[in-house]
Design a protein around this motif. Structure first.
Motif, PDB file in Angstrom:
ATOM      1  N   ALA A 136      -2.013 -33.463  12.109  1.00  0.00           N
ATOM      2  CA  ALA A 136      -2.634 -33.642  13.427  1.00  0.00           C
ATOM      3  C   ALA A 136      -1.796 -33.088  14.571  1.00  0.00           C
ATOM      4  CB  ALA A 136      -2.916 -35.118  13.662  1.00  0.00           C
ATOM      5  N   ASP A 137      -0.479 -32.979  14.392  1.00  0.00           N
ATOM      6  CA  ASP A 137       0.361 -32.643  15.542  1.00  0.00           C
ATOM      7  C   ASP A 137       0.511 -31.147  15.793  1.00  0.00           C
ATOM      8  OD1 ASP A 137       2.101 -31.809  13.555  1.00  0.00           O
ATOM      9  OD2 ASP A 137       3.741 -33.150  14.114  1.00  0.00           O
ATOM     10  N   GLU A 138      -0.113 -30.297  14.975  1.00  0.00           N
ATOM     11  CA  GLU A 138       0.079 -28.870  15.182  1.00  0.00           C
ATOM     12  C   GLU A 138      -0.855 -28.349  16.283  1.00  0.00           C
ATOM     13  OE1 GLU A 138      -0.637 -26.917  11.470  1.00  0.00           O
ATOM     14  OE2 GLU A 138      -2.807 -27.140  11.573  1.00  0.00           O
ATOM     15  N   ILE A 139      -0.407 -27.317  16.960  1.00  0.00           N
ATOM     16  CA  ILE A 139      -1.206 -26.687  18.008  1.00  0.00           C
ATOM     17  C   ILE A 139      -2.340 -25.873  17.402  1.00  0.00           C
ATOM     18  CG2 ILE A 139      -1.130 -24.932  19.834  1.00  0.00           C
ATOM     19  CD1 ILE A 139       1.709 -25.882  20.443  1.00  0.00           C
ATOM     20  N   GLU A 140      -2.024 -25.173  16.324  1.00  0.00           N
ATOM     21  CA  GLU A 140      -2.986 -24.315  15.659  1.00  0.00           C
ATOM     22  C   GLU A 140      -2.463 -24.041  14.247  1.00  0.00           C
ATOM     23  OE1 GLU A 140      -4.551 -19.756  16.280  1.00  0.00           O
ATOM     24  OE2 GLU A 140      -4.361 -21.013  18.091  1.00  0.00           O
ATOM     25  N   ASP A 141      -3.342 -23.762  13.322  1.00  0.00           N
ATOM     26  CA  ASP A 141      -2.940 -23.443  11.954  1.00  0.00           C
ATOM     27  C   ASP A 141      -2.115 -22.150  11.968  1.00  0.00           C
ATOM     28  OD1 ASP A 141      -2.705 -22.833   9.256  1.00  0.00           O
ATOM     29  OD2 ASP A 141      -4.799 -23.306   8.779  1.00  0.00           O
ATOM     30  N   PRO A 174       5.387 -29.830  17.246  1.00  0.00           N
ATOM     31  CA  PRO A 174       6.659 -30.348  17.772  1.00  0.00           C
ATOM     32  C   PRO A 174       7.674 -30.670  16.680  1.00  0.00           C
ATOM     33  CG  PRO A 174       4.924 -32.016  17.888  1.00  0.00           C
ATOM     34  CD  PRO A 174       4.258 -30.744  17.500  1.00  0.00           C
ATOM     35  N   THR A 175       7.191 -30.912  15.463  1.00  0.00           N
ATOM     36  CA  THR A 175       8.087 -31.176  14.343  1.00  0.00           C
ATOM     37  C   THR A 175       8.232 -29.906  13.513  1.00  0.00           C
ATOM     38  OG1 THR A 175       7.369 -33.483  14.254  1.00  0.00           O
ATOM     39  CG2 THR A 175       8.482 -32.609  12.314  1.00  0.00           C
ATOM     40  N   MET A 189       4.684 -21.744  17.582  1.00  0.00           N
ATOM     41  CA  MET A 189       3.440 -21.679  18.337  1.00  0.00           C
ATOM     42  C   MET A 189       3.510 -22.689  19.482  1.00  0.00           C
ATOM     43  SD  MET A 189       0.460 -20.919  15.531  1.00  0.00           S
ATOM     44  CE  MET A 189      -0.458 -19.995  16.774  1.00  0.00           C
ATOM     45  N   VAL A 190       3.249 -22.198  20.702  1.00  0.00           N
ATOM     46  CA  VAL A 190       3.379 -23.026  21.901  1.00  0.00           C
ATOM     47  C   VAL A 190       2.224 -22.716  22.851  1.00  0.00           C
ATOM     48  CG1 VAL A 190       5.896 -23.222  21.769  1.00  0.00           C
ATOM     49  CG2 VAL A 190       4.865 -21.276  22.977  1.00  0.00           C
ATOM     50  N   ARG A 191       2.055 -23.574  23.830  1.00  0.00           N
ATOM     51  CA  ARG A 191       1.099 -23.326  24.919  1.00  0.00           C
ATOM     52  C   ARG A 191       1.882 -23.002  26.186  1.00  0.00           C
ATOM     53  NH1 ARG A 191      -4.067 -24.853  23.632  1.00  0.00           N
ATOM     54  NH2 ARG A 191      -4.294 -26.379  21.931  1.00  0.00           N
ATOM     55  N   ASN A 192       1.402 -22.015  26.931  1.00  0.00           N
ATOM     56  CA  ASN A 192       2.037 -21.729  28.220  1.00  0.00           C
ATOM     57  C   ASN A 192       1.416 -22.609  29.313  1.00  0.00           C
ATOM     58  OD1 ASN A 192      -0.440 -20.549  28.838  1.00  0.00           O
ATOM     59  ND2 ASN A 192       0.345 -18.444  28.876  1.00  0.00           N
ATOM     60  N   ASP A 193       1.851 -22.409  30.519  1.00  0.00           N
ATOM     61  CA  ASP A 193       1.383 -23.255  31.625  1.00  0.00           C
ATOM     62  C   ASP A 193      -0.120 -23.135  31.854  1.00  0.00           C
ATOM     63  OD1 ASP A 193       3.954 -24.100  31.994  1.00  0.00           O
ATOM     64  OD2 ASP A 193       4.392 -22.691  33.621  1.00  0.00           O
ATOM     65  N   GLY A 492      15.598 -29.312  11.232  1.00  0.00           N
ATOM     66  CA  GLY A 492      14.364 -29.643  11.932  1.00  0.00           C
ATOM     67  C   GLY A 492      14.361 -29.170  13.369  1.00  0.00           C
ATOM     68  N   SER A 493      13.619 -29.876  14.200  1.00  0.00           N
ATOM     69  CA  SER A 493      13.473 -29.470  15.593  1.00  0.00           C
ATOM     70  C   SER A 493      14.795 -29.488  16.349  1.00  0.00           C
ATOM     71  CB  SER A 493      12.459 -30.397  16.281  1.00  0.00           C
ATOM     72  OG  SER A 493      11.224 -30.378  15.581  1.00  0.00           O
ATOM     73  N   ASP A 494      15.697 -30.400  15.960  1.00  0.00           N
ATOM     74  CA  ASP A 494      17.027 -30.470  16.564  1.00  0.00           C
ATOM     75  C   ASP A 494      18.046 -29.856  15.613  1.00  0.00           C
ATOM     76  OD1 ASP A 494      16.106 -31.869  18.867  1.00  0.00           O
ATOM     77  OD2 ASP A 494      16.055 -33.708  17.687  1.00  0.00           O
ATOM     78  N   ALA A 495      17.812 -28.610  15.221  1.00  0.00           N
ATOM     79  CA  ALA A 495      18.642 -27.955  14.218  1.00  0.00           C
ATOM     80  C   ALA A 495      20.114 -27.964  14.622  1.00  0.00           C
ATOM     81  CB  ALA A 495      18.168 -26.524  13.992  1.00  0.00           C
ATOM     82  N   ALA A 496      20.964 -28.221  13.621  1.00  0.00           N
ATOM     83  CA  ALA A 496      22.407 -28.264  13.854  1.00  0.00           C
ATOM     84  C   ALA A 496      23.121 -27.878  12.568  1.00  0.00           C
ATOM     85  CB  ALA A 496      22.842 -29.661  14.303  1.00  0.00           C
ATOM     86  N   LEU A 497      24.321 -27.357  12.714  1.00  0.00           N
ATOM     87  CA  LEU A 497      25.147 -27.005  11.565  1.00  0.00           C
ATOM     88  C   LEU A 497      26.091 -28.149  11.264  1.00  0.00           C
ATOM     89  CD1 LEU A 497      26.041 -23.351  12.632  1.00  0.00           C
ATOM     90  CD2 LEU A 497      24.247 -24.068  11.042  1.00  0.00           C
ATOM     91  N   GLY A 498      26.227 -28.474   9.996  1.00  0.00           N
ATOM     92  CA  GLY A 498      27.097 -29.566   9.603  1.00  0.00           C
ATOM     93  C   GLY A 498      28.568 -29.259   9.848  1.00  0.00           C
ATOM     94  N   LYS A 499      29.351 -30.328   9.964  1.00  0.00           N
ATOM     95  CA  LYS A 499      30.797 -30.205  10.160  1.00  0.00           C
ATOM     96  C   LYS A 499      31.513 -30.603   8.874  1.00  0.00           C
ATOM     97  CE  LYS A 499      30.372 -31.343  15.075  1.00  0.00           C
ATOM     98  NZ  LYS A 499      30.749 -32.296  16.151  1.00  0.00           N
TER      99      LYS A 499
END
Length: 552
Positions: A136-141, A174-175, A189-193, A492-499
């Motif tokens: 449900a949370d996707e903007i478009e397929d 968003p995920t 995929m995003v929506r502009n203003d 994920g959305s907050d991608a980070a490299l491990g230490k």
């Protein structure tokens, strides 16, 4: 799901015959090994530690039941009865005979499959969210755009010999479930203003020897400009990427060396030259491809079924599986169901010929004949009626495919490592078994919550260990297997490299070291907090201090 037309079918059929002749000439001594190397890589064929390995393309993770049955047939006829799903949603066969590979490719072509560009310095398989079109949370397929990219990139004459391999991933919500930020190009995929849907473009992400999180090169790209902009990026890379050192040949190194602003300027200058060319995507072409991905004819009465609640109440094992291995569908009365390819004490991502046949049968019966592969080496039945979930679970459980561990510690993403791969520095499969045995108690594993554990047998990072909440990297120390552990990565959305937590540990201590790490997590976490959240709150030092103090 996309269906080949005459051009598509002709292309893969011709490639089979080309490779058949190339293989014949190589075996006859008419084609030097160094020339055959590039040709076989373009057809997905590696030479591994024990035998050739053939990697078959699974475009954006989609397979139909006919294809699964063919894969089962290939596993039985040409291999040792199983296949292995990878982190690019492809499937590998580890034991084919070189002489028989052209026959395997012909079998694949008969069901609209191939191994083209699954290896070599080219544009590889484009990946996306395993829930595309049903969440449900996707903007478009995003799948139509993945297919458009596939058609544009397949056998692209200009990009057959890039400086290094090139990977693209697309996410539409968003995920981020496609690890887009650690790809050469990531598309969001995003929506502009104004409310129009387009793409945020990231460039220069990647793992391996030099792990890098991708950088934004364009905040919004119109759909019609998708192919021209991708072409501009890859042209700049193809022209400027290093070819003198394969370890510094990826686009991430070029972007770092130039800086994202300079790189963007070069891309924009190239783009201006081709933006209004034949690469511009007309809406008619987008609509044509979208037509292959229209929603199924869902049962409007499915939501009226009331039996699920009673089944969950009556069967605790089913309830646990439902909680961990299913996801809410955007259509009421349906559910997304995982097929776990992480059974106890068996290699992650492996699936037998019999299981492939079974999954094909289940896809036909319960999920409109389709199955998706995930970049975490599992499978998904994306469209299961809630009234049929209990039957699905029973069948999966009876065949070793229902371990209720999705997203948990034992849902490990693991490459074949030194047991198969000629590039690996250390073995991985035995370490995965060690971890499974140590954490066999599923109640404990469930209490730990979401933990991504990724393990690679070498720095090439095929299992994305840099972005695991817990990452394990196999290293060679004077002929012995040791393992370096990282914490705090995320894809994920907050991608980070491990230490890196500290010095590497010997093979026999890996599971015990994980136990110490988890002890700190359990001791420090706030109720409801995930491992990654606790790590970000307390940092790496408490883990490091406890692990090495306990070791001393």
């Amino acid at each position: 799901m996309y269906q080949y037309n005459e051009v598509d079918q002709s292309l893969v059929d011709q490639r089979v015959e080309q490779f058949r002749d190339q293989t014949r000439r190589f075996l006859a001594g008419e084609l030097p090994e160094d020339e055959f190397l590039a040709l076989r890589l373009m057809n997905g064929l590696y030479i591994q530690r024990h035998a050739p390995m053939l990697r078959v393309a699974g475009p954006y993770g989609m397979y139909n039941s006919k294809q699964l049955r063919k894969l089962a047939h290939i596993a039985r006829t040409y291999d040792r009865g199983y296949g292995h799903f990878t982190t690019r949603t492809n499937i590998q066969f580890n034991w084919p005979e070189l002489e028989q590979v052209p026959d395997i490719l012909a079998e694949l072509a008969s069901v609209q499959m191939h191994a083209i560009q699954t290896s070599g310095n080219c544009i590889r398989n484009t990946t996306t969210d395993q829930f595309a079109g049903v969440i449900a949370d996707e903007i478009e397929d995003p799948r139509p755009y993945c297919e458009i990219i596939r058609q544009w990139s397949s056998l692209h004459p200009e990009f057959a010999y890039l400086p290094r391999k090139f990977k693209i991933a697309v996410s539409a919500g968003p995920t981020d479930r496609a690890a887009t930020q650690v790809h050469d190009i990531g598309l969001h995929m995003v929506r502009n203003d104004a409310g129009a849907v387009g793409f945020e473009v990231l460039v220069g992400g990647g793992l391996g020897r030099t792990p890098v999180i991708g950088k934004q090169i364009r905040p919004f790209l119109q759909k019609q400009d998708l192919l021209s902009y991708l072409e501009a990026i890859i042209r700049v890379y193809n022209l400027n990427g290093r070819r003198d050192n394969k370890y510094k040949a990826r686009i991430k190194i070029l972007v770092q060396a130039m800086g994202i602003d300079t790189f963007r300027e070069l891309v924009d200058a190239e783009w201006e030259q081709i933006r209004d060319s034949d690469l511009k995507l007309p809406q008619s072409e987008i609509d044509r491809v979208k037509a292959f991905f229209t929603p199924f004819d869902y049962d409007a009465t499915a939501a009226a079924d009331t039996g699920l609640e009673q089944q969950l109440a009556d069967d605790s094992d089913f309830r646990v599986w439902y909680q961990h291995n299913t996801v809410e569908h955007k259509v009421a009365g349906y559910r997304i169901a995982y097929i776990s390819l992480k059974p106890y004490l068996k290699p992650a991502g492996d699936i037998t010929a019999e299981q492939l046949d079974l999954v094909a049968e289940m896809a036909d019966r319960y999920s409109f004949g389709e199955v998706r592969a995930t970049h975490n080496q599992n499978l998904v039945l994306a469209d299961v009626k809630t009234s049929e979930l209990y039957a699905v679970w029973q069948t999966l459980a009876a065949n070793g495919l229902a371990r209720p561990n999705i997203g948990t510690l034992t849902d490990m993403t693991v490459c074949p490592g030194g047991d198969f791969c000629a590039l690996a520095n250390a073995k991985t499969l035995g370490i995965a078994d060690q971890i499974n045995m140590k954490f066999e108690n599923m109640d404990y594993v469930h209490d730990l919550g979401e933990i991504k554990l990724n393990m690679s047998g070498c720095i090439n990072a095929c299992s994305h260990h840099h972005v695991g909440h817990i990452g394990i990297l196999g290293v060679d120390k004077k002929g012995e297997d040791w393992y370096q552990i990282t914490l705090g990565g995320d894809d994920g959305s907050d991608a980070a490299l491990g230490k890196v937590i500290g010095k590497s540990v010997p093979a026999e201590d890996v599971a015990d070291t994980l136990e110490k790490i988890l002890h700190v997590y359990v001791d420090q976490r706030i109720e409801g907090e995930r491992f990654i959240d606790t790590f970000h709150r307390i940092g790496i030092e408490p883990f490091k201090e406890y692990v090495y103090a306990a070791a001393a």
